[in-house]
Each structure stands twice: as C-alpha cells, then as structure tokens.
Design an enzyme around this catalytic site. Sequence first.
Site, mmCIF file in Angstrom:
data_model
loop_
_atom_site.group_PDB
_atom_site.id
_atom_site.type_symbol
_atom_site.label_atom_id
_atom_site.label_comp_id
_atom_site.label_asym_id
_atom_site.label_seq_id
_atom_site.Cartn_x
_atom_site.Cartn_y
_atom_site.Cartn_z
ATOM 1 N N PRO A 43 -9.753 -5.751 7.988
ATOM 2 C CA PRO A 43 -9.469 -6.966 8.771
ATOM 3 C C PRO A 43 -9.855 -6.885 10.242
ATOM 4 O O PRO A 43 -9.680 -7.850 10.969
ATOM 5 C CB PRO A 43 -7.960 -7.110 8.627
ATOM 6 C CG PRO A 43 -7.468 -5.707 8.507
ATOM 7 C CD PRO A 43 -8.521 -4.981 7.710
ATOM 8 N N SER A 76 -9.191 -3.867 12.408
ATOM 9 C CA SER A 76 -8.457 -2.903 13.238
ATOM 10 C C SER A 76 -9.394 -1.873 13.855
ATOM 11 O O SER A 76 -9.304 -1.574 15.055
ATOM 12 C CB SER A 76 -7.371 -2.212 12.411
ATOM 13 O OG SER A 76 -7.920 -1.531 11.300
ATOM 14 N N LYS A 77 -10.310 -1.349 13.056
ATOM 15 C CA LYS A 77 -11.204 -0.305 13.573
ATOM 16 C C LYS A 77 -12.324 -0.902 14.425
ATOM 17 O O LYS A 77 -12.742 -0.297 15.414
ATOM 18 C CB LYS A 77 -11.749 0.527 12.417
ATOM 19 C CG LYS A 77 -10.641 1.258 11.653
ATOM 20 C CD LYS A 77 -11.179 1.978 10.432
ATOM 21 C CE LYS A 77 -10.036 2.559 9.609
ATOM 22 N NZ LYS A 77 -9.202 1.509 8.978
ATOM 23 N N ASP A 134 -15.510 3.510 6.506
ATOM 24 C CA ASP A 134 -14.148 3.589 5.978
ATOM 25 C C ASP A 134 -14.237 3.003 4.575
ATOM 26 O O ASP A 134 -14.085 1.800 4.386
ATOM 27 C CB ASP A 134 -13.181 2.815 6.873
ATOM 28 C CG ASP A 134 -11.734 3.022 6.479
ATOM 29 O OD1 ASP A 134 -11.354 4.177 6.233
ATOM 30 O OD2 ASP A 134 -10.989 2.030 6.411
ATOM 31 N N CYS A 146 -8.457 6.011 2.617
ATOM 32 C CA CYS A 146 -6.994 6.083 2.606
ATOM 33 C C CYS A 146 -6.529 6.581 1.246
ATOM 34 O O CYS A 146 -5.534 6.103 0.702
ATOM 35 C CB CYS A 146 -6.364 4.739 2.968
ATOM 36 S SG CYS A 146 -6.866 3.367 1.914
#
Length: 484
Positions: free
Chosen positions: A129, A131-132, A195, A248
Amino acid sequence: MAKFTPANLPAEFLDTMRDIMPSSLSMDDFIAACQRPLRRSIRVNTLKISVEAFLRLVQPYGWQLEPIPWCQEGFWLLNAEEENTRLGNTLEHLSGLFYIQEASSMLPVSALFHRNEALETVLDVAAAPGSKTTQIAARLDNKGAIVANEYSASRVKVLHANISRCGVSNTAMTHFDGRVFGAALPEYFDAILLDAPCSGEGVVRKDPAAMSHWSPESITEIAATQRDLILSAFHALKPGGVMIYSTCTLNKQENQQVCHWLQAQFPDACEFESLRDLFTDAERATTEDGFLHVFPQIYDSEGFFVARLRKTASVPPLPRPGYKVGKFPFSPVAPKDCVPLIQAARKQGIHWDETLLQLWQRDSEIWLFPAALASAFGNIKFSRIGIKLAERFPKGFRWQHEAVVALADPNANNAYALTDDIACEWFQGKDCYPEPLPTADELILTYQNTPVGLAKRINSRIKNSLPRDLVRDGASSAQQLAKE
C-alpha cells in the site's frame, strides 16, 4: 476493539519451523509470540515533520513510544489499545505526519540505505500500500526518482493515496507483473526493493487467517514466482547497484534458497552483503550469509526476512519485450511558457526545485515529472508520473490538491493555520467558518505547519475543496482521542 483471536498454526508448519529454527531460539517462545497480538507501530514522515518536532507534538497525548532500533523514524506505540482502529482517522495521520507501519516492514528500506547508500533511481517492485515507497521517498528527501510498481489493480488507488498524503513528489507509478522490468529497463536502476509476494507465515499476529491456505505445495508455487521476480529485478539493476530481497514469511524455500538460486545463476556478478551491523543487536537474527531471518520472538515483531545483494558486473540482457509502449502522451512545457507558470505558482505559495522536477503537459493539464526518470519515458508505460500541478484555464490555473500537499510553503503569505476543530471539519468535507477570518481569498490551509489543501474564502466561509475520496467522517485530533 475486536478481541484478538490467535492463529491456528498447522502441525506441518510447526514441524518446518522446528527444523529451521536456530538452536539459540525456543519453539515455545515462537508459538507464544505467534499467539500474542502484534504491537502497533508508526513511522514519522520526515517529508512533513522532523522526529524531534513530532515527539514534541505528541508528548501531551500520553502516547508511550518505544524507539524501533532499525529505523530512527520508527516507534512502537505501546498503549494503542482502543485507539488502534482510529489512528488512521487522526488529523496527524490524515495530514501525513506519520505512517502506520509494522516495525519489521521498516527493515528493508533501512537495509537499502545501509552505510548511507547514495541513490538516484529506485524501483519498488511490489509497492502497495505504499509504506516502503514513502519510506524510501523520505530517505531520499524527495530527490532522485522512485518507480513504484503494483500488480494488483485494486491496490493501485491505495498506493497513490498514501504517496499523495505523505507529500511524495519524486515517484512514478506502474501497474505490471514485476517480471517485465528486466527486459523493459535493463540495468537501469541504482537500487531495487523486491518485497516479494509470499506465503505470509510471519504475519499471523496481525492476520490470523494468513495460515488458512498454507501448504507445502503453495510454498513451492510461490517460490517459483519469487525466482522469476528476483531474476527480472537483477537484470533491471545497474552494475554496482544494490537489491534488497525481503518477505514476511519464514521458510527457507522462499528466502535463503531464492537468494542462493540467483547467485548460482550469476556467480561472478552477485554478492551477498551482510546486515549484521545494520542496528544494535542485529546479530541475533543474522544468518551465516549475512541475511536477517527475523523470527517473531526475537524482537517481538512480525516474522520477516531481509537480504542485501550487490550486482558486481554487467550480465547478458534478456530479449527485448515484444509489446509496443505507444506514443508518450506528454510533452515538455516550452521554456517561454515555463516562466509565467512558475511565477503564478510561486505567487500561490507553491515552489519546487527545477533541477529535480520538470514541467510537462497533456492538453490543459500541467504536471511535474522527476527529472531523474526522463530517460525511461517511452520505454515503459507509466500509469502516473510525479505530481499533477494544475489545469490551465483561459483566466489562469487551477492548482491541484496533491501539488499543494507536496509543494506548498506553510509560511506563505496566503497560508492559514487550522485549529484542531476547524481541521476536523476540513477533513470531514465540511465548509468552515473560522475566527478570525483569513484575509486572502485563495488560501493554503495548514495543520501543524504542514499544508493540507487549497481553499477559497467566500465572505466568512472557507469553501471545502478536499477531494471526495479523502473525506473522513471520523476525523479527530490525536489529542482528543487520548482524552476519550
């Protein structure tokens, strides 16, 4: 707040974890950590406010903040409890002063900039969304350029909303399968963050349902996709560039084995760089290869994996893509037209660095594009580039909300600081009747010294011009929330 329900951990998953867990760690501690609620964490957005100023701002709120050791802008919010579900509606969040982000997910960007890496062009392969992407933009101080890619169409809108809220100006968005970049933009980026989509074994504390579809077969399928993605990303990376591969999840098939597979493809061009000294106590999660394999009990966080890879030499290119990009629909604004446009923007309190952002146009639309990406225009299709600055009309320009949020001077002559009550009305989409009345007719509205929008004063009323998709009926100040 909804009652926390611990995840049901499959026996086969626990057997896998038992096999790979370092002898220094305990399975009992692992299971106990997975069955505790995840600590809420936030990251200060330094594009809008310094960490020091933010801490002064929230000090009266009674927030118990614990620094996150691998991100100097990150904090665990220890007494979130009931306000967990409402932090996103606070004025401070809506104004872009902070981002609600899980602590472990701050690790990849910290690893990317480890040893103060100087970067000009960065690719975020799976960006939503946001964040990174917003964390990278803050570390770059809105300099250089980021390509933020997201494959899921339903998540692209959220990605743009977060980029805009945080005042990011140096980012272009794409909507592709991440496997296209190696062929479309060979050896183009200084740095790449992958990611990767994964089985999500590390997120059970936040999402107990994450394990509902877990199986060894699904992991095998996901790992094959991850190998495709990391191969493409490596081809898109410049020689000398750095790539962060993160997930993750916890199993080795999606983590260490993917990295070793890539190195086996390019033994003379791919090196692992240790993250053992990324932060104090990092060695507790560091593998023999220098990867971070973060089991949730180590730092009381989500489970996570982070690897840092260096491309040491050029590699043979992939075949060029067969598709046609099409004609680039924008053209540079002519130099003679730039001067009055820049003057009009400055009169309105909107400023930018002309060496970093360049004026482009499409019909009546005026845009600011990151100069560092100019060589990519026409080589790949972008869904959105930079910031929409204005729309041109016969009598002047209509300045756009996202440009004001990212570029307006909060101390301009026409700036007007909103109180908590008036700011709540603004974010609730209501017209405002402030006292004392502002003197200017066109206003840059600010909250806590950061621009939150552009509005017209009509007699005693400030007409609300907030885009409808940004309206939040439950907008409230964090200080008011703390009193409830």
